[in-house]
Scaffold this motif. Structure first.
Motif, short mmCIF file in Angstrom:
data_model
loop_
_atom_site.label_atom_id
_atom_site.label_comp_id
_atom_site.label_asym_id
_atom_site.label_seq_id
_atom_site.Cartn_x
_atom_site.Cartn_y
_atom_site.Cartn_z
N TYR A 96 0.83 -1.20 0.00
CA TYR A 96 0.00 0.00 0.00
C TYR A 96 0.86 1.25 0.00
O TYR A 96 1.95 1.28 0.61
N ILE A 120 -0.66 6.41 3.46
CA ILE A 120 -1.95 7.11 3.45
C ILE A 120 -2.14 7.84 4.78
O ILE A 120 -1.88 7.27 5.85
N LEU A 129 -12.25 5.60 -2.03
CA LEU A 129 -11.14 4.67 -2.27
C LEU A 129 -11.44 3.85 -3.51
O LEU A 129 -12.45 3.14 -3.57
N THR A 130 -10.60 3.97 -4.51
CA THR A 130 -10.82 3.27 -5.78
C THR A 130 -9.58 2.49 -6.18
O THR A 130 -8.53 2.59 -5.56
N LYS A 159 -8.32 -3.06 -1.85
CA LYS A 159 -9.21 -2.07 -1.21
C LYS A 159 -9.94 -2.69 -0.02
O LYS A 159 -9.87 -2.17 1.10
N VAL A 167 -14.52 6.64 4.74
CA VAL A 167 -13.76 6.11 3.61
C VAL A 167 -14.67 5.11 2.91
O VAL A 167 -15.11 4.14 3.52
N ILE A 209 -15.65 2.65 -0.48
CA ILE A 209 -15.31 1.93 -1.72
C ILE A 209 -16.61 1.79 -2.50
O ILE A 209 -17.60 1.26 -1.98
N GLU A 236 -10.01 11.59 -3.69
CA GLU A 236 -10.04 10.17 -4.10
C GLU A 236 -8.65 9.60 -3.98
O GLU A 236 -7.67 10.21 -4.42
N ILE A 237 -8.57 8.42 -3.35
CA ILE A 237 -7.31 7.68 -3.28
C ILE A 237 -7.44 6.47 -4.19
O ILE A 237 -8.32 5.62 -3.99
N LYS A 238 -6.57 6.40 -5.18
CA LYS A 238 -6.65 5.29 -6.14
C LYS A 238 -5.47 4.34 -5.89
O LYS A 238 -4.31 4.74 -5.98
N LEU A 239 -5.80 3.09 -5.56
CA LEU A 239 -4.77 2.09 -5.34
C LEU A 239 -4.39 1.45 -6.67
O LEU A 239 -5.23 1.29 -7.56
#
Length: 392
Positions: free
Chosen positions: A204, A207, A217-218, A225, A370, A372, A387-390
């Motif tokens: 990861y 964060i 979270l995408t 996720k 948070v 998804i 937006e947090i994109k993994l």
């Protein structure tokens, strides 16, 4: 027993005492060569049993589909394979157990034989009275028998030591919560990673989520996720890295993970009343249940049920729809004053209108959220702070 026998034999002859001590040391330490095989055998049973139960759970979850397509033999063949592996693990453990018992019995018999021969030799040399043969023999039988039992029981304890440590590790997060952890308002992760048995590893990015922040979270499937949420609530244990929790003021705290609102993809309910599923059996929270039900857009359904909030959840009969189950879990998070809310597709089964009302209320709250989700419109995505994109 050792002290009593030692004192008695020393009064008879020092050579008898030295032989007893030598055999006693042998009996206490030689069986330790089997410590590692015993522990490995017990760990193998634990792993095989876990695999067998997981296979059962996975297949039984789709039992209706198996019946519909009449492919039950696939289920049986899979179960039989894991059952044979579990049986093999038990056989191997029995083998090592028998080896330990045989070794202990051999030392026990050897010790008694040597004591008897030495006593007989001393009697023949006139250094010991003939009548003491029976007494010395009784002493050795009691002593070596006791030591044999100790060695056997010790072996059993050593065999389960690794398993006990794993169980304690699994219980640790719950123990911390019971000892008065703080309800976290936000979190951060640093160098976090999780390795799987098949060699796959999820890494990861670092964060940091601010108190009250609304984060989407995408990421593609397999980027971790849902697994991140499981790591945060303690359902999974990281292979490395650090998870830190903070209160509203940004102070690092020891978390009470039961205070984290968590809505998994499939809402988990218990076979009890809807009220108990919301309050989690805390009667002090019942006064807040109605308000949380309204905020979760569940009030209309509750009013239509003859028993209202006391309606029993029938897991077998599935008397609640998927959307209603998700709303119950949403109400649970609110009634427990969760300052941190993790939602993993937690409104996917709720109709669009109700889902939008729930989303609007969550985004207007003071909670850290948070979420998804894959089916949000551009307008809905723009409501989030960021937006947090993994990535894989």
């Amino acid at each position: 027993m050792l002290a009593l026998v030692a004192g008695s034999l020393a009064s008879f002859r020092w050579s008898l005492l030295l032989l007893v001590i030598a055999v006693s040391v042998l009996q206490m330490y030689l069986p330790r060569v089997l410590d590692e095989p015993l522990q490995k055998a017990t760990d193998k049973i634990s792993a095989s049993n876990r695999k067998y139960l997981q296979t059962l759970a996975d297949w039984l979850n789709g039992i209706d589909t198996l019946r519909r397509y009449a492919v039950g033999e696939k289920f049986l063949s899979s179960i039989h394979a894991d059952a044979r592996e579990l049986e093999s693990a038990y056989v191997k453990q029995q083998k090592v157990d028998q080896e330990l018992e045989y070794l202990n019995q051999a030392i026990y018999s050897l010790g008694n034989m040597l004591i008897f021969l030495l006593t007989a030799y001393l009697v023949a040399r006139g250094q010991l009275e003939f009548g003491l043969i029976a007494s010395v023999n009784d002493f050795s039988l009691y002593l070596f028998g006791s030591l044999m039992n100790i060695a056997n029981y010790r072996g059993q304890l050593v065999a389960s030591r690794g398993l006990q440590e794993k169980i304690l590790d699994l219980r640790q997060p719950l123990t911390k919560a019971e000892e008065g952890g703080t309800a976290p308002a936000t979190f951060s992760v640093k160098d976090l990673r999780l390795a799987f048995a098949n060699g796959h590893e999820i890494k990861y990015p670092d964060i940091q989520v601010k108190p009250g922040e609304k984060v989407l979270l995408t990421g593609a499937n397999g980027t971790g996720k849902s697994t991140l949420f499981k790591l945060l609530v303690g359902e999974a244990v990281a292979s490395g890295g650090q998870i830190s929790f903070f209160d509203q003021a940004g102070k690092r705290v020891t978390p009470d993970r039961t205070k984290i609102g968590y809505l998994p993809q499939e809402a988990i309910l218990l076979p009890s009343s809807v009220m108990n599923n919301i309050t989690m059996f805390d009667p002090d929270l019942e006064s807040k249940a109605k308000a949380s039900v309204a905020d979760a857009q569940l009030a209309e359904a509750v009013d239509s049920w003859p028993q209202g909030l006391e309606t029993s959840v029938d897991l077998a009969g599935d008397n609640l729809s998927g959307g209603q189950k998700q709303k119950v879990v949403l109400a649970r998070a609110e009634v427990h004053d969760s300052q941190l809310l993790l939602i993993d597709e937690g409104t996917s089964a709720i109709d669009q209108a109700a889902g939008r009302k729930i989303l609007d209320k969550l985004l207007q709250s003071k909670q850290t959220v948070v979420l998804i989700a894959h089916n949000l419109t551009k307008e809905e995505r723009d409501l989030f702070d960021r937006e947090i994109k993994l990535s894989a």
